[in-house]
Design a protein around this motif. Sequence first.
Motif, PDB file in Angstrom:
ATOM      1  N   UNK A  42      -2.126   3.434 -12.439  1.00 12.09           N
ATOM      2  CA  UNK A  42      -1.627   2.137 -12.822  1.00 12.09           C
ATOM      3  C   UNK A  42      -0.629   1.438 -12.295  1.00 12.09           C
ATOM      4  N   UNK A  43       0.495   2.333 -11.761  1.00 14.74           N
ATOM      5  CA  UNK A  43       1.244   1.821 -10.795  1.00 14.74           C
ATOM      6  C   UNK A  43       1.183   1.679  -9.389  1.00 14.74           C
TER       7      UNK A  43
ATOM      8  N   UNK B 279      -2.157   0.175  -8.859  1.00 14.57           N
ATOM      9  CA  UNK B 279      -3.012  -0.951  -8.884  1.00 14.57           C
ATOM     10  C   UNK B 279      -2.270  -2.279  -8.827  1.00 14.57           C
ATOM     11  N   UNK B 280      -1.098  -2.518  -9.150  1.00 21.88           N
ATOM     12  CA  UNK B 280      -0.433  -3.793  -9.016  1.00 21.88           C
ATOM     13  C   UNK B 280      -0.122  -4.034  -7.607  1.00 21.88           C
ATOM     14  N   UNK B 281       0.451  -3.026  -6.685  1.00 20.23           N
ATOM     15  CA  UNK B 281       0.692  -3.154  -5.398  1.00 20.23           C
ATOM     16  C   UNK B 281      -0.703  -3.524  -4.435  1.00 20.23           C
ATOM     17  N   UNK B 282      -1.651  -2.715  -5.023  1.00 22.41           N
ATOM     18  CA  UNK B 282      -2.870  -3.125  -4.256  1.00 22.41           C
ATOM     19  C   UNK B 282      -3.459  -4.470  -4.466  1.00 22.41           C
TER      20      UNK B 282
ATOM     21  N   UNK C  56       6.491  -3.013 -15.686  1.00 20.99           N
ATOM     22  CA  UNK C  56       5.915  -2.632 -17.104  1.00 20.99           C
ATOM     23  C   UNK C  56       5.222  -1.279 -17.160  1.00 20.99           C
ATOM     24  N   UNK C  57       4.398  -1.099 -16.079  1.00 13.88           N
ATOM     25  CA  UNK C  57       3.593   0.241 -16.063  1.00 13.88           C
ATOM     26  C   UNK C  57       4.613   1.369 -15.815  1.00 13.88           C
TER      27      UNK C  57
ATOM     28  N   UNK D 168       0.697  -1.266  -0.016  1.00 17.59           N
ATOM     29  CA  UNK D 168       0.039  -0.074   0.040  1.00 17.59           C
ATOM     30  C   UNK D 168       0.955   1.278   0.194  1.00 17.59           C
ATOM     31  N   UNK D 169       1.907   1.340   0.895  1.00 16.91           N
ATOM     32  CA  UNK D 169       2.772   2.470   1.019  1.00 16.91           C
ATOM     33  C   UNK D 169       3.583   2.623  -0.723  1.00 16.91           C
ATOM     34  N   UNK D 170       4.263   1.500  -1.014  1.00 12.47           N
ATOM     35  CA  UNK D 170       4.836   1.684  -2.379  1.00 12.47           C
ATOM     36  C   UNK D 170       3.776   2.083  -3.264  1.00 12.47           C
ATOM     37  N   UNK D 171       2.650   1.543  -3.403  1.00 12.10           N
ATOM     38  CA  UNK D 171       1.722   1.814  -4.602  1.00 12.10           C
ATOM     39  C   UNK D 171       1.119   3.445  -4.600  1.00 12.10           C
ATOM     40  N   UNK D 172       0.929   3.900  -3.136  1.00 18.07           N
ATOM     41  CA  UNK D 172       0.590   5.171  -3.152  1.00 18.07           C
ATOM     42  C   UNK D 172       1.776   6.053  -3.376  1.00 18.07           C
ATOM     43  N   UNK D 173       2.861   5.801  -2.763  1.00 18.50           N
ATOM     44  CA  UNK D 173       3.987   6.857  -3.317  1.00 18.50           C
ATOM     45  C   UNK D 173       4.547   6.709  -4.665  1.00 18.50           C
TER      46      UNK D 173
END
Length: 140
Positions: free
Chosen positions: A120-121, A123-126, A95-96, A32-37
């Motif tokens: 998009x970035x 989405x995959x961590x979520x 890829x994104x 979640x942290x990685x995706x939001x960042x």
Amino acid sequence: MAQLDPTEALAQAQRLGARTQRSARWLARYYVIFGIASMLIALGFGLLRGRTWALVLSGVWLVLVLGISLYSSRQQTMVRGGGRIHAGVMAAWTVIWVITVTVGASNDLPWPWWLAGGVGMLASPLVGAWVVLRRTEAAQ
């Protein structure tokens, strides 16, 4: 050493297994942290132009990645299949990211492009966080 009753030994093993599963939820927080960042940094690149901002945003990203890497290195448990989950999340994210940065920077696209790439970035961590939580929910 005192011998345990087999029933008590089985119950103790189940309690330890459940505790280990629950403690593996750190990976969901990491994603979640990685995706939001990722989303915020991508949007930052779309909104803040110029070499100085690129250096500042890159520095912020480096600090964040180092911070969450340190956090992950201190964790002692991993969810079942965690290596495959992580590989899939990071492959999709990469890829994104490559598409977002390559197309956005080479065509000098406006901030909506960068926001879309950031989403998009995210989405995959979520999805990875959801998988981790599904695999650890039995431990509740």
